[in-house]
Scaffold this motif. Structure first.
Motif, PDB file in Angstrom:
ATOM      1  N   ASP B 266       0.829  -1.208   0.000  1.00 57.19           N
ATOM      2  CA  ASP B 266       0.000   0.000   0.000  1.00 57.19           C
ATOM      3  C   ASP B 266       0.862   1.256   0.000  1.00 57.19           C
ATOM      4  OD1 ASP B 266      -2.184  -1.616   0.050  1.00 57.19           O
ATOM      5  OD2 ASP B 266      -2.561  -1.399   2.207  1.00 57.19           O
ATOM      6  N   GLY B 267       1.963   1.176   0.738  1.00 57.23           N
ATOM      7  CA  GLY B 267       2.832   2.354   0.824  1.00 57.23           C
ATOM      8  C   GLY B 267       3.426   2.714  -0.532  1.00 57.23           C
ATOM      9  N   VAL B 268       3.876   1.697  -1.262  1.00 58.12           N
ATOM     10  CA  VAL B 268       4.446   1.960  -2.586  1.00 58.12           C
ATOM     11  C   VAL B 268       3.352   2.468  -3.527  1.00 58.12           C
ATOM     12  CG1 VAL B 268       5.486   0.863  -4.617  1.00 58.12           C
ATOM     13  CG2 VAL B 268       6.379   0.363  -2.336  1.00 58.12           C
ATOM     14  N   ARG B 269       2.158   1.902  -3.432  1.00 58.47           N
ATOM     15  CA  ARG B 269       1.050   2.380  -4.269  1.00 58.47           C
ATOM     16  C   ARG B 269       0.744   3.849  -3.997  1.00 58.47           C
ATOM     17  NH1 ARG B 269      -1.411  -0.817  -7.692  1.00 58.47           N
ATOM     18  NH2 ARG B 269      -1.294  -3.047  -7.290  1.00 58.47           N
ATOM     19  N   ARG B 270       0.755   4.211  -2.736  1.00 57.57           N
ATOM     20  CA  ARG B 270       0.477   5.615  -2.405  1.00 57.57           C
ATOM     21  C   ARG B 270       1.568   6.516  -2.979  1.00 57.57           C
ATOM     22  NH1 ARG B 270      -1.754   3.534   2.410  1.00 57.57           N
ATOM     23  NH2 ARG B 270       0.265   3.489   3.460  1.00 57.57           N
ATOM     24  N   LEU B 271       2.818   6.085  -2.823  1.00 58.50           N
ATOM     25  CA  LEU B 271       3.938   6.888  -3.349  1.00 58.50           C
ATOM     26  C   LEU B 271       3.832   6.997  -4.876  1.00 58.50           C
ATOM     27  CD1 LEU B 271       6.676   8.328  -3.166  1.00 58.50           C
ATOM     28  CD2 LEU B 271       7.782   6.098  -2.916  1.00 58.50           C
ATOM     29  N   ALA B 272       3.521   5.873  -5.521  1.00 60.85           N
ATOM     30  CA  ALA B 272       3.388   5.892  -6.981  1.00 60.85           C
ATOM     31  C   ALA B 272       2.233   6.792  -7.408  1.00 60.85           C
ATOM     32  CB  ALA B 272       3.177   4.468  -7.501  1.00 60.85           C
ATOM     33  N   GLY B 273       1.160   6.757  -6.630  1.00 64.81           N
ATOM     34  CA  GLY B 273       0.007   7.619  -6.933  1.00 64.81           C
ATOM     35  C   GLY B 273       0.372   9.090  -6.811  1.00 64.81           C
ATOM     36  N   ARG B 274       1.131   9.396  -5.779  1.00 61.64           N
ATOM     37  CA  ARG B 274       1.582  10.793  -5.611  1.00 61.64           C
ATOM     38  C   ARG B 274       2.473  11.200  -6.782  1.00 61.64           C
ATOM     39  NH1 ARG B 274       2.555   9.510  -0.077  1.00 61.64           N
ATOM     40  NH2 ARG B 274       4.819   9.564  -0.334  1.00 61.64           N
ATOM     41  N   MET B 275       3.338  10.242  -7.212  1.00 63.08           N
ATOM     42  CA  MET B 275       4.258  10.548  -8.308  1.00 63.08           C
ATOM     43  C   MET B 275       3.465  10.876  -9.573  1.00 63.08           C
ATOM     44  SD  MET B 275       7.504  10.877  -8.754  1.00 63.08           S
ATOM     45  CE  MET B 275       8.280   9.922  -7.442  1.00 63.08           C
ATOM     46  N   ARG B 276       2.502  10.026  -9.899  1.00 59.28           N
ATOM     47  CA  ARG B 276       1.743  10.260 -11.127  1.00 59.28           C
ATOM     48  C   ARG B 276       0.961  11.570 -11.033  1.00 59.28           C
ATOM     49  NH1 ARG B 276      -1.477   5.649 -14.548  1.00 59.28           N
ATOM     50  NH2 ARG B 276      -2.007   6.957 -16.325  1.00 59.28           N
ATOM     51  N   ALA B 277       0.358  11.818  -9.883  1.00 62.15           N
ATOM     52  CA  ALA B 277      -0.430  13.047  -9.718  1.00 62.15           C
ATOM     53  C   ALA B 277       0.459  14.279  -9.751  1.00 62.15           C
ATOM     54  CB  ALA B 277      -1.203  12.987  -8.404  1.00 62.15           C
ATOM     55  N   SER B 278       1.678  14.121  -9.267  1.00 62.72           N
ATOM     56  CA  SER B 278       2.608  15.250  -9.232  1.00 62.72           C
ATOM     57  C   SER B 278       3.005  15.664 -10.656  1.00 62.72           C
ATOM     58  CB  SER B 278       3.843  14.846  -8.426  1.00 62.72           C
ATOM     59  OG  SER B 278       4.779  15.884  -8.349  1.00 62.72           O
ATOM     60  N   PHE B 279       3.226  14.674 -11.523  1.00 58.75           N
ATOM     61  CA  PHE B 279       3.640  14.971 -12.905  1.00 58.75           C
ATOM     62  C   PHE B 279       2.448  15.260 -13.809  1.00 58.75           C
ATOM     63  CE2 PHE B 279       7.637  13.271 -11.465  1.00 58.75           C
ATOM     64  CZ  PHE B 279       8.575  13.914 -12.246  1.00 58.75           C
ATOM     65  N   ASP B 280       1.322  14.651 -13.510  1.00 64.67           N
ATOM     66  CA  ASP B 280       0.176  14.758 -14.419  1.00 64.67           C
ATOM     67  C   ASP B 280      -1.101  14.916 -13.611  1.00 64.67           C
ATOM     68  OD1 ASP B 280      -1.548  14.636 -16.570  1.00 64.67           O
ATOM     69  OD2 ASP B 280      -1.371  12.462 -16.819  1.00 64.67           O
ATOM     70  N   PRO B 281      -1.290  16.087 -13.003  1.00 61.63           N
ATOM     71  CA  PRO B 281      -2.421  16.261 -12.088  1.00 61.63           C
ATOM     72  C   PRO B 281      -3.780  16.030 -12.754  1.00 61.63           C
ATOM     73  CG  PRO B 281      -1.064  18.277 -12.210  1.00 61.63           C
ATOM     74  CD  PRO B 281      -0.435  17.276 -13.121  1.00 61.63           C
ATOM     75  N   SER B 282      -3.878  16.327 -14.046  1.00 61.81           N
ATOM     76  CA  SER B 282      -5.195  16.185 -14.677  1.00 61.81           C
ATOM     77  C   SER B 282      -5.378  14.806 -15.310  1.00 61.81           C
ATOM     78  CB  SER B 282      -5.391  17.274 -15.735  1.00 61.81           C
ATOM     79  OG  SER B 282      -4.529  17.039 -16.835  1.00 61.81           O
ATOM     80  N   GLY B 283      -4.372  13.969 -15.265  1.00 59.92           N
ATOM     81  CA  GLY B 283      -4.501  12.601 -15.784  1.00 59.92           C
ATOM     82  C   GLY B 283      -4.649  12.537 -17.290  1.00 59.92           C
ATOM     83  N   ARG B 284      -3.922  13.396 -18.022  1.00 59.61           N
ATOM     84  CA  ARG B 284      -4.097  13.423 -19.482  1.00 59.61           C
ATOM     85  C   ARG B 284      -3.081  12.570 -20.238  1.00 59.61           C
ATOM     86  NH1 ARG B 284      -0.837  17.932 -22.195  1.00 59.61           N
ATOM     87  NH2 ARG B 284      -2.179  17.481 -23.947  1.00 59.61           N
ATOM     88  N   LEU B 285      -2.026  12.133 -19.560  1.00 61.73           N
ATOM     89  CA  LEU B 285      -0.988  11.374 -20.254  1.00 61.73           C
ATOM     90  C   LEU B 285      -1.274   9.881 -20.153  1.00 61.73           C
ATOM     91  CD1 LEU B 285       2.182  13.301 -18.993  1.00 61.73           C
ATOM     92  CD2 LEU B 285       0.797  13.758 -21.029  1.00 61.73           C
ATOM     93  N   ASN B 286      -1.520   9.267 -21.281  1.00 60.43           N
ATOM     94  CA  ASN B 286      -1.776   7.835 -21.315  1.00 60.43           C
ATOM     95  C   ASN B 286      -2.803   7.383 -20.275  1.00 60.43           C
ATOM     96  OD1 ASN B 286      -0.070   6.198 -23.330  1.00 60.43           O
ATOM     97  ND2 ASN B 286       1.374   7.716 -22.550  1.00 60.43           N
ATOM     98  N   PRO B 287      -3.970   8.008 -20.261  1.00 61.23           N
ATOM     99  CA  PRO B 287      -4.989   7.554 -19.305  1.00 61.23           C
ATOM    100  C   PRO B 287      -5.336   6.100 -19.629  1.00 61.23           C
ATOM    101  CG  PRO B 287      -5.961   8.958 -21.005  1.00 61.23           C
ATOM    102  CD  PRO B 287      -4.472   9.038 -21.175  1.00 61.23           C
ATOM    103  N   GLY B 288      -5.625   5.336 -18.617  1.00 66.82           N
ATOM    104  CA  GLY B 288      -5.948   3.918 -18.857  1.00 66.82           C
ATOM    105  C   GLY B 288      -4.745   3.012 -18.751  1.00 66.82           C
ATOM    106  N   ARG B 289      -3.566   3.595 -18.795  1.00 67.19           N
ATOM    107  CA  ARG B 289      -2.357   2.763 -18.645  1.00 67.19           C
ATOM    108  C   ARG B 289      -1.879   2.818 -17.199  1.00 67.19           C
ATOM    109  NH1 ARG B 289      -0.189   3.874 -24.214  1.00 67.19           N
ATOM    110  NH2 ARG B 289      -0.544   1.866 -25.202  1.00 67.19           N
ATOM    111  N   ASP B 290      -1.413   1.691 -16.724  1.00 71.45           N
ATOM    112  CA  ASP B 290      -0.939   1.614 -15.344  1.00 71.45           C
ATOM    113  C   ASP B 290       0.314   0.736 -15.300  1.00 71.45           C
ATOM    114  OD1 ASP B 290      -0.464   1.278 -12.677  1.00 71.45           O
ATOM    115  OD2 ASP B 290      -2.409   0.387 -12.197  1.00 71.45           O
ATOM    116  N   PRO B 291       1.468   1.328 -14.989  1.00 70.33           N
ATOM    117  CA  PRO B 291       2.707   0.543 -14.954  1.00 70.33           C
ATOM    118  C   PRO B 291       2.662  -0.598 -13.936  1.00 70.33           C
ATOM    119  CG  PRO B 291       3.188   2.892 -14.877  1.00 70.33           C
ATOM    120  CD  PRO B 291       1.712   2.747 -14.707  1.00 70.33           C
TER     121      PRO B 291
END
Lengths: 481, 296
Positions: B266-291
């Motif tokens: 869960d901790g890594v997921r939260r960190l990864a979520g923060r990372m994605r939101a930090s770079f792409d707050p509106s979720g416009r880059l490759n929506p639907g893709r999840d590393p």
């Protein structure tokens, strides 16, 4: 006494650790306010010596709860002020977390605590046929946690890569105290390579508490060559020629005449003291490949005007050649009592012209420079030596240092190859990066540290300033390059 | 401004600053981590911008077909530590982030990318990393980008680390345990094991390769091409599944179907979520893709 302190932060830390492992005395605060650089920041606040991941987390949580920053610290051998405190932070000193937890020889990995000294790990591995490849010159005192924080290099990272290539996974205490494990013992990263992002974070992204390192096979054959040249330019051109010929030696180091003359009386390595520059070339691998590369390097060196190429005949000779390189900085005190060491990287093909320019810059500022560096990587370490008691010398040292950075970046290089940015170079970040580049870096940092409490005022030029970062003091004993 | 810069400016303009968007490379692994539903597709610039053998680096458009780059580098006796399906692009291979089969020699794919010229979610161009092999200036954005499936920024142009091509390469195989092969070799480039047979790739100076091959012959290994690997991937759990081939030392199992998704704390997921939101707050880059929706 910390045990009786009225400061609620100190009381919280004592309750998380114990009174003996929390220090607030003036002596300790002074001691932990410096690293091996000459950079002065602020003063350490409370100094903690945790022994477990849980205790590190507790230190971080206590700092956060009391509105204080925290700064992780290993052996304090850093050269860019990365572990120098600014605003009376909680210093989290990791030297008591020094256990080698697990060595898995078949899988070629080891789990270690951050306070394990770099060289101790390789010594511990003696007889297994494996070693830990990153070998900064401070390896007999620097810690692996510090290597992770700085993504440290060393002579042999030319072939084997810097620390990041040798860190498989890392347990990290984030700035809110949460503990996460980043990376995998085996295989490509699951999801984002947060391990890769963390390494080299200079303590601003969290604190590493356990590290899984990759172990490298000892090479069956090693040859160490000493090449000497009558001009620095010829030595530099030989470096480019070796790489251009498709050879990547294990190490390829250059020392100029001033360094050779300072070092030779101490180590008796047989360095030619009348040479303008010497190259140390180390080749390793299987016997035929090594023999063939020795032949090719002899030819290239000769074509570029090398006066001689000596191959170390035995282990003793090999060790003496390396001892001279690695202890170069101990010998410098015979010239001047103080030094300022820079660390930039330039394209290898520009070595000759940039080094020439550095000699000019130093002459313009009426200083002395000694060059001993990782030539194969284009990683310069111009060392300005001086006597701080001379009036006005600091200004000239700083001016020369800044000009060297500018010349390196203008040549297509970067600000730092292995020492990091810390406090020393953050003011130069805009020479290499645009505001948008820096903003992207800030996004990475903010995701790791939304609290802004992890070693703030370092790396990025934004944010709080810290102390008198441009004032240089006398170098402590035992500093390394 | 070089031709490369002009093409990067076009790329930035194509990406723009609004609306869901993704870069389409060769499309060879388009479904990895999910499909970018409804996202506008743009192309990254292609072609080599500068190739500097003496620096062991190459600057190349992310849209360059990897096999084209491999061909151009081979002329200079160089290679990059990347592999991908036929038609895959440099950018695509980096964004998928799978290391080459020869990773034990050429290193992981995370070590290949030195500099990336990107367009961020806000439409601004930025550069990650630097042009030299050795570089600790600021944060390691390049490693973060590799394997990110284009969810943090869109990569238009890169500088890659190159390496000399080995003088000789030789695949051998025999019905021997991989541990015994490992003991008899020094830094093999690849080892594969299907539960019965071990394949090993020896690379280096000709005489060294032949010498090791001689040692391995005594263990029963003979020259043999590597197996055709099944299309699916999974992570090594200590047990080979039916029809699986293990990449020894890399933790990857090639198998008929993809394995289950790896567990993530869960901790890594939260960190990864923060990372994605930090770079792409509106979720416009490759929506639907999840590393994190990738088996291995």
């Amino acid at each position: 006494m910390p045990g009786r302190s009225r400061d609620p932060l100190v009381r919280a830390l004592v309750s998380a650790l114990d009174a003996k492992r929390v220090q607030v005395g003036d002596g300790a605060r002074r001691l932990y306010s410096r690293d091996a650089s000459m950079i002065r920041g602020g003063q350490a606040g409370v100094i903690c010596f945790p022994e477990t991941t849980e205790e590190v987390s507790a230190c971080v949580v206590a700092a956060l709860a009391h509105g204080r920053d925290f700064v992780a610290r290993g052996a304090g051998t850093g050269l860019a002020g990365g572990a120098v405190p600014c605003d009376e932070p909680v210093m989290v000193v990791l030297t008591r977390m020094d256990r080698i937890l697990e060595v898995d020889v078949p899988r070629r990995l080891a789990w270690v605590e951050p306070g394990v000294v770099n060289l101790d790990l390789s010594r511990h591995l003696a007889g297994t046929g494996l070693h830990f490849a990153p070998d900064p010159s401070s390896q007999q005192s620097c810690t692996i946690g510090g290597n992770v924080a700085n993504n440290s290099g060393g002579p042999h990272c030319l072939l084997y890569g810097v620390t990041s290539a040798h860190v498989l996974a890392v347990e990290v205490v984030l700035s809110d105290g949460e503990v996460v494990v980043l990376g995998e013992e085996e295989g490509d990263s699951v999801g984002y390579d947060l391990r890769g992002a963390f390494v080299g974070g200079e303590g601003t992204l969290g604190i590493a508490t356990r590290i899984c390192v990759r172990l490298t096979e000892d090479p069956p054959e090693v040859a160490t060559l000493l090449l000497d040249f009558m001009s620095v330019g010829a030595a530099a051109e030989t470096v480019s020629a070796i790489i251009a010929a498709g050879m990547i030696p294990a190490a390829l180091e250059m020392m100029d005449q001033r360094v050779v003359q300072a070092v030779e009386p101490f180590v008796n390595a047989g360095y030619p003291t009348d040479a303008a520059a010497v190259l140390i070339v180390e080749l390793d691998g299987q016997p035929s490949g090594v023999t063939d590369e020795i032949r090719r390097i002899r030819e290239l060196a000769s074509a570029h005007g090398a006066r001689s190429v000596r191959v170390a005949a035995d282990e003793d000779e090999r060790e003496r050649i390396w001892k001279g390189r690695k202890s170069a900085f101990g010998a410098i005190a015979v010239i001047k009592p103080d030094y300022y060491l820079n660390d930039t990287v330039i394209p290898r093909t520009k070595l000759a012209e940039v080094i020439e320019r550095i000699y000019e810059i130093v002459e313009e500022q009426d200083l002395i420079v000694m060059n001993v560096f990782h030539a194969g990587d284009g990683n310069l370490h111009p060392l300005l030596v001086f006597d701080a008691r001379e009036e006005g010398v600091m200004e000239r040292v700083l001016a020369a240092g800044e000009e060297i950075v500018r010349v390196s970046v203008a040549a297509g290089g970067v600000l730092s190859g292995e020492h990091g940015i810390g406090l020393e170079k953050k003011r130069f970040m805009s020479l290499q990066f645009s505001p948008a580049d820096l903003e992207a870096q800030q996004r990475l940092r903010s995701a790791f540290d939304p609290t802004g409490r992890a070693n703030p005022a370092k790396v990025l030029p934004t944010g709080a300033s810290c102390g008198h970062v441009t004032s240089l003091g006398r170098l402590p004993d035992g500093a390394w390059v | 401004m070089s031709a490369g810069d002009a093409r990067m400016e076009d790329f930035r303009s194509d990406v723009g600053d609004s609306g869901a968007v993704c870069v389409r490379g060769g499309g060879t692994r388009w479904g990895v981590g999910g499909w970018p539903d409804g996202a506008r597709e743009v192309s990254a610039p292609s072609g080599i911008v500068t190739l500097e053998p003496a620096e062991m680096t190459v600057m190349v458009g992310a849209g360059t077909v990897l096999s084209d780059l491999v061909g151009d580098l081979a002329v200079h006796g160089l290679e990059v530590g990347m592999e991908g399906p036929v038609g895959s692009t440099v950018g695509g291979v980096l964004m998928v982030g799978r290391s080459a089969l020869r990773r034990l020699r050429v290193g992981t794919i995370a070590d290949v990318l030195l500099q990336a010229d990107c367009v961020g979610a806000d439409g601004a161009a930025f550069t990650a990393g630097g042009p030299t092999v050795k570089n600790v200036t600021g944060y390691d954005l390049c490693r973060l980008l590799v394997g990110s499936l284009g969810t943090l920024a869109l990569v238009g142009r890169v500088i890659l680390r190159t390496r000399p091509v080995p003088a000789r390469s030789l695949w051998l195989a025999g019905e021997v345990e991989p541990e015994r092969v490992l003991e008899a070799t020094y830094r093999p480039s690849c080892m594969l094991w299907d539960g019965v047979r071990t394949w090993v790739l020896l690379e280096g100076h000709g005489e060294d390769v032949d010498g090791t091959a001689g040692d391995l012959a005594r263990l029963g290994l003979t020259a043999m091409e590597p197996p055709v690997l099944p299309p699916g991937r999974g992570r090594w759990t200590g047990q080979l599944s039916n029809g699986g081939v293990l990449e020894v030392g890399s933790g990857v199992v090639h198998q008929p179907d993809d394995g289950g998704l790896p567990t993530v704390s869960d901790g890594v997921r939260r960190l990864a979520g923060r990372m994605r939101a930090s770079f792409d707050p509106s979720g416009r880059l490759n929506p639907g893709r999840d590393p994190y929706r990738v088996a291995a």
